[in-house]
Design a protein around this motif. Structure first.
Motif, mmCIF file in Angstrom:
data_model
loop_
_atom_site.group_PDB
_atom_site.id
_atom_site.type_symbol
_atom_site.label_atom_id
_atom_site.label_comp_id
_atom_site.label_asym_id
_atom_site.label_seq_id
_atom_site.Cartn_x
_atom_site.Cartn_y
_atom_site.Cartn_z
ATOM 1 N N ASP A 2 -41.736 -51.827 -60.451
ATOM 2 C CA ASP A 2 -41.930 -53.232 -60.108
ATOM 3 C C ASP A 2 -43.040 -53.362 -59.072
ATOM 4 N N THR A 3 -42.980 -52.503 -58.060
ATOM 5 C CA THR A 3 -43.996 -52.533 -57.017
ATOM 6 C C THR A 3 -45.368 -52.306 -57.622
ATOM 7 N N LEU A 4 -45.428 -51.272 -58.455
ATOM 8 C CA LEU A 4 -46.698 -50.901 -59.060
ATOM 9 C C LEU A 4 -47.287 -52.070 -59.845
ATOM 10 N N PRO A 16 -59.711 -54.697 -43.155
ATOM 11 C CA PRO A 16 -59.596 -53.885 -41.945
ATOM 12 C C PRO A 16 -58.571 -54.537 -41.021
ATOM 13 N N LEU A 17 -57.680 -53.760 -40.468
ATOM 14 C CA LEU A 17 -56.604 -54.296 -39.628
ATOM 15 C C LEU A 17 -56.809 -53.774 -38.205
ATOM 16 N N PRO A 18 -57.301 -54.629 -37.294
ATOM 17 C CA PRO A 18 -57.684 -54.142 -35.962
ATOM 18 C C PRO A 18 -56.555 -53.408 -35.241
ATOM 19 N N LEU A 47 -50.614 -44.678 -45.539
ATOM 20 C CA LEU A 47 -49.658 -44.773 -46.649
ATOM 21 C C LEU A 47 -49.690 -46.194 -47.194
ATOM 22 N N GLY A 48 -49.779 -46.345 -48.512
ATOM 23 C CA GLY A 48 -49.896 -47.686 -49.103
ATOM 24 C C GLY A 48 -51.202 -48.326 -48.666
ATOM 25 N N CYS A 49 -52.312 -47.596 -48.888
ATOM 26 C CA CYS A 49 -53.604 -47.999 -48.294
ATOM 27 C C CYS A 49 -54.344 -48.998 -49.159
ATOM 28 N N ALA A 50 -53.741 -49.457 -50.270
ATOM 29 C CA ALA A 50 -54.406 -50.368 -51.213
ATOM 30 C C ALA A 50 -55.755 -49.753 -51.626
ATOM 31 N N GLN A 51 -56.844 -50.528 -51.661
ATOM 32 C CA GLN A 51 -58.099 -49.913 -52.132
ATOM 33 C C GLN A 51 -58.889 -49.260 -50.993
ATOM 34 N N LEU A 72 -49.893 -46.220 -54.474
ATOM 35 C CA LEU A 72 -49.127 -46.160 -55.725
ATOM 36 C C LEU A 72 -49.806 -46.936 -56.859
ATOM 37 N N SER A 73 -50.558 -47.965 -56.514
ATOM 38 C CA SER A 73 -51.206 -48.764 -57.563
ATOM 39 C C SER A 73 -52.455 -48.031 -58.054
ATOM 40 N N ARG A 74 -52.450 -47.736 -59.349
ATOM 41 C CA ARG A 74 -53.571 -46.973 -59.924
ATOM 42 C C ARG A 74 -54.866 -47.768 -59.800
ATOM 43 N N VAL A 75 -54.777 -49.086 -60.075
ATOM 44 C CA VAL A 75 -55.975 -49.930 -60.042
ATOM 45 C C VAL A 75 -56.635 -49.853 -58.672
ATOM 46 N N GLN A 76 -55.811 -49.980 -57.615
ATOM 47 C CA GLN A 76 -56.378 -50.002 -56.274
ATOM 48 C C GLN A 76 -56.880 -48.622 -55.845
ATOM 49 N N ALA A 77 -56.108 -47.590 -56.169
ATOM 50 C CA ALA A 77 -56.543 -46.237 -55.795
ATOM 51 C C ALA A 77 -57.885 -45.915 -56.462
ATOM 52 N N GLY A 97 -50.701 -41.999 -55.865
ATOM 53 C CA GLY A 97 -49.396 -41.354 -55.943
ATOM 54 C C GLY A 97 -48.368 -42.072 -55.099
ATOM 55 N N ASP A 98 -47.183 -41.502 -55.119
ATOM 56 C CA ASP A 98 -46.029 -42.086 -54.443
ATOM 57 C C ASP A 98 -45.874 -41.410 -53.082
ATOM 58 N N LEU A 99 -45.771 -42.204 -52.040
ATOM 59 C CA LEU A 99 -45.629 -41.602 -50.707
ATOM 60 C C LEU A 99 -44.336 -40.806 -50.601
ATOM 61 N N ALA A 114 -48.973 -47.055 -41.665
ATOM 62 C CA ALA A 114 -48.271 -47.681 -42.802
ATOM 63 C C ALA A 114 -48.092 -49.155 -42.463
ATOM 64 N N HIS A 115 -49.044 -49.955 -42.890
ATOM 65 C CA HIS A 115 -48.981 -51.390 -42.602
ATOM 66 C C HIS A 115 -48.528 -52.128 -43.856
ATOM 67 N N GLY A 116 -47.534 -52.988 -43.704
ATOM 68 C CA GLY A 116 -47.083 -53.793 -44.843
ATOM 69 C C GLY A 116 -46.384 -52.965 -45.906
ATOM 70 N N VAL A 117 -45.737 -51.897 -45.527
ATOM 71 C CA VAL A 117 -45.082 -51.035 -46.514
ATOM 72 C C VAL A 117 -43.568 -50.937 -46.257
HETATM 73 C C1 SAM Z 1 -48.236 -55.149 -48.895
HETATM 74 S S1 SAM Z 1 -49.342 -53.960 -49.459
HETATM 75 C C2 SAM Z 1 -50.156 -53.502 -47.984
HETATM 76 C C3 SAM Z 1 -51.494 -52.905 -48.231
HETATM 77 C C4 SAM Z 1 -52.239 -52.479 -46.976
HETATM 78 N N1 SAM Z 1 -51.543 -51.415 -46.281
HETATM 79 C C5 SAM Z 1 -52.444 -53.670 -46.084
HETATM 80 O O1 SAM Z 1 -51.732 -53.818 -45.125
HETATM 81 O O2 SAM Z 1 -53.326 -54.492 -46.364
HETATM 82 C C6 SAM Z 1 -48.319 -52.542 -49.789
HETATM 83 C C7 SAM Z 1 -49.071 -51.426 -50.478
HETATM 84 O O3 SAM Z 1 -48.215 -50.290 -50.554
HETATM 85 C C8 SAM Z 1 -48.319 -49.728 -51.854
HETATM 86 N N2 SAM Z 1 -47.071 -48.981 -52.129
HETATM 87 C C9 SAM Z 1 -45.853 -49.492 -52.373
HETATM 88 N N3 SAM Z 1 -44.958 -48.501 -52.597
HETATM 89 C C10 SAM Z 1 -45.643 -47.337 -52.461
HETATM 90 C C11 SAM Z 1 -45.288 -45.966 -52.578
HETATM 91 N N4 SAM Z 1 -44.046 -45.605 -52.879
HETATM 92 N N5 SAM Z 1 -46.254 -45.034 -52.399
HETATM 93 C C12 SAM Z 1 -47.522 -45.393 -52.110
HETATM 94 N N6 SAM Z 1 -47.921 -46.684 -52.005
HETATM 95 C C13 SAM Z 1 -46.995 -47.650 -52.165
HETATM 96 C C14 SAM Z 1 -48.526 -50.925 -52.747
HETATM 97 O O4 SAM Z 1 -49.082 -50.594 -53.997
HETATM 98 C C15 SAM Z 1 -49.454 -51.780 -51.889
HETATM 99 O O5 SAM Z 1 -50.806 -51.479 -52.092
#
Ligand code: SAM
Length: 501
Positions: A2-4, A16-18, A47-51, A72-77, A97-99, A114-117
């Motif tokens: 679902d996340t993916l 960029p997140l200051p 972790l979860g670095c988007a693009q 985890l999102s292939r498109v963004q990676a 990949g999956d963290l 790990a912001h927003g994860v």
């Molecule tokens: C809300 S976004 C935050 C993106 C970025 N860190 C930011 O703050 O702008 C969460 C990101 O975590 C990724 N994500 C979610 N579950 C993950 C997992 N198990 N392993 C790696 N990435 C994951 C999502 O695909 C998404 O890009």
């Protein structure tokens, strides 16, 4: 899965997140009595670095750092990997990949971001994220984990419940988002709670991905601070501080003489109480290994070992004769009242130096000198000065750093932007990042101009080229006007540290 899928369909703006910059994190850690590794040579994991909109500019800034992103999102990676390949730097890579299933050979990291994860993944991944921190943090490394806090989210739960109930979960993310906007209209008509109505108004203007991931996604698990601290403990980790802006900080009145280890419990309780008192809904926690030295609540005395930067302006005529409150405003539009004349001049000195930072002694000296230039007599009360600065640092009016970088502060004859800025400007879906890791809001002509700045053209040639480009878009302006706009834009680029030489 679902996340993916949802992140592929409605990508999160990768900015960029200051607050995640390691030089800032190291400075905050220092305020908490904790010495973190040198960011310029650090191993950094996101972790979860988007693009990679956050990670790539950090790698660019510190060529001796080693940066790894996991997404985890292939498109963004894939988008991130392609951007890095085009930029041609080798100290950053994005792993698809999956963290929760990281390879064994990643090595140790001085900073893990790990912001927003954390709050937005299934419980098992949440646990895995803490395991990753324990497993990969270097002995004095710092992890940054942002998470939603129950104290502030409790009141918003009816909104999330209503949006989930009235938007079918099987709709593709973009359609579900559109449906959610219609539901917001309905709720606005039905509800009268001022807090919820304020949030509805905010959501209408927020990025689609924000509404989606906070209010519609399967997981959004706000947590009490106490529970978060207990989970850290269970994973061999410890809380060392807060990287978000703060309205109030913990002061342990009878802490004198206590070893930091002895005050940890009371500190955690006081942090939890602050969340309740201020209905805090989001935290950016700094975390160390459980066997690292203990930290303590932030201390103003530690400011003297740091440097500072701030991008401020004021719409008022600054009055240095009186301790009257005057507003300084940052680019996000936040207002910070400052009363002490010495701090007003300090804010002006910092703003003049931006994006460069001033070390504490230079900063205080600049304030003194400016006071003298304006003919204001009298000594600076050092204690008031330091305590005022402490409040401004806690509020993120002034940002502390451990890293003294130096940037070109004027455009030069043949303006040249660094390669990252040019590539960001020339790439749709990428945000241009300023030297202090802020997202720059450039219009289309601004991006075109920035993308052209390879040092081969004079300012006049740039203006002529911009005029031709604008004319093609049916915007016929006199050369003089375009020349003036071009010069203004170039100064703005210089102020954001985008130019070299
Ligand atoms: C809300 S976004 C935050 C993106 C970025 N860190 C930011 O703050 O702008 C969460 C990101 O975590 C990724 N994500 C979610 N579950 C993950 C997992 N198990 N392993 C790696 N990435 C994951 C999502 O695909 C998404 O890009």
């Amino acid at each position: 899965m679902d996340t993916l899928t949802s992140y592929d369909e409605l990508p999160y703006d990768s900015l960029p997140l200051p607050e995640t910059q390691p030089d800032f994190l190291a400075a905050v850690a220092k305020l908490h009595g904790f010495d973190a590794p040198d960011p310029s040579r650090a191993h950094i994991l996101e972790l979860g670095c988007a693009q990679g909109g956050n990670l790539i500019p950090l790698a660019w800034r510190w060529p001796e750092s080693e940066c790894v992103g996991v997404e985890l999102s292939r498109v963004q990676a894939k988008a991130g990997a392609a951007f890095i390949a085009a930029l041609g730097i080798s100290n950053v890579r994005i792993v698809h990949g999956d963290l929760a299933a990281l390879p064994d050979d990643l090595g140790e990291f001085d900073y893990i971001i790990a912001h927003g994860v954390f709050s937005w993944v299934p419980p098992a991944v949440r646990q895995a994220l803490l395991n990753v921190c324990r497993r990969y943090l270097s002995p004095r490394g710092i992890a940054y984990i942002s998470f939603n806090v129950e104290a502030g989210w409790q009141a918003l739960q009816p909104l999330r419940a209503a949006l989930i109930e009235r938007t079918p979960a099987d709709l593709p993310a973009p359609q579900r988002f559109q449906q959610a906007l219609r539901v917001l209209d309905e709720l606005q008509a039905e509800w009268s709670d001022p807090g919820l109505l304020k949030e509805i108004a905010y959501l209408r203007k927020a990025a689609p991905s924000y509404l989606f991931h906070e209010y519609l996604a399967e997981f959004n698990a706000p947590m009490r601070f106490g529970e978060f601290a207990a989970q850290l403990d269970a994973h061999g980790l410890r809380y060392i501080g807060e990287a978000g802006p703060r309205r109030a900080v913990v002061e342990l009145e009878d802490a004198w003489g206590l070893m930091p280890e002895g005050m940890a419990g009371r500190w955690m309780d006081a942090e939890a109480a602050l969340d309740e008192a201020h209905a805090i809904r989001f935290r950016r926690a700094l975390i160390a290994r459980g066997d690292a030295p203990c930290a303590q609540p932030p201390q103003a005395a530690a400011l003297s070992g740091l440097a500072f930067h701030a991008d401020l302006r004021s719409d008022e005529e600054i009055d240095l004769d009186a301790a009257s409150e005057q507003n300084f405003i940052n680019p996000a539009g936040n207002r910070f009242p400052i009363a002490q004349p010495a701090m007003k001049t300090a804010a002006m000195a910092l703003s003049a130096a931006y994006p460069n930072a001033l070390a504490y002694p230079d900063f205080a000296a600049a304030a003194r000198q400016m006071l003298a230039e304006y003919g204001v007599a009298g000594n600076i009360d050092e204690t008031v000065f330091r305590d005022t600065l402490f409040q401004l640092v806690m509020a993120h009016c002034v940002m502390p750093t451990v890293s003294a970088l130096s940037y070109a502060n004027e455009p030069g004859e043949r303006p040249c932007a660094h390669a990252l800025a040019r590539q960001q400007a020339n790439s749709p879906n990428w945000v241009v990042s300023g030297a202090r890791h802020v997202a720059l809001d450039l219009d289309a002509p601004g991006r075109v101009l920035l993308g052209m700045l390879d040092g081969s053209r004079t300012v006049e040639e740039l203006a002529a080229a911009m005029r031709r480009i604008l004319a093609k878009q049916a915007l016929d302006l006199p050369l003089e006007t375009v020349g003036e706009l071009t010069r203004q834009q170039l100064w703005l680029f210089a102020r954001q540290g985008l130019l070299v030489g």
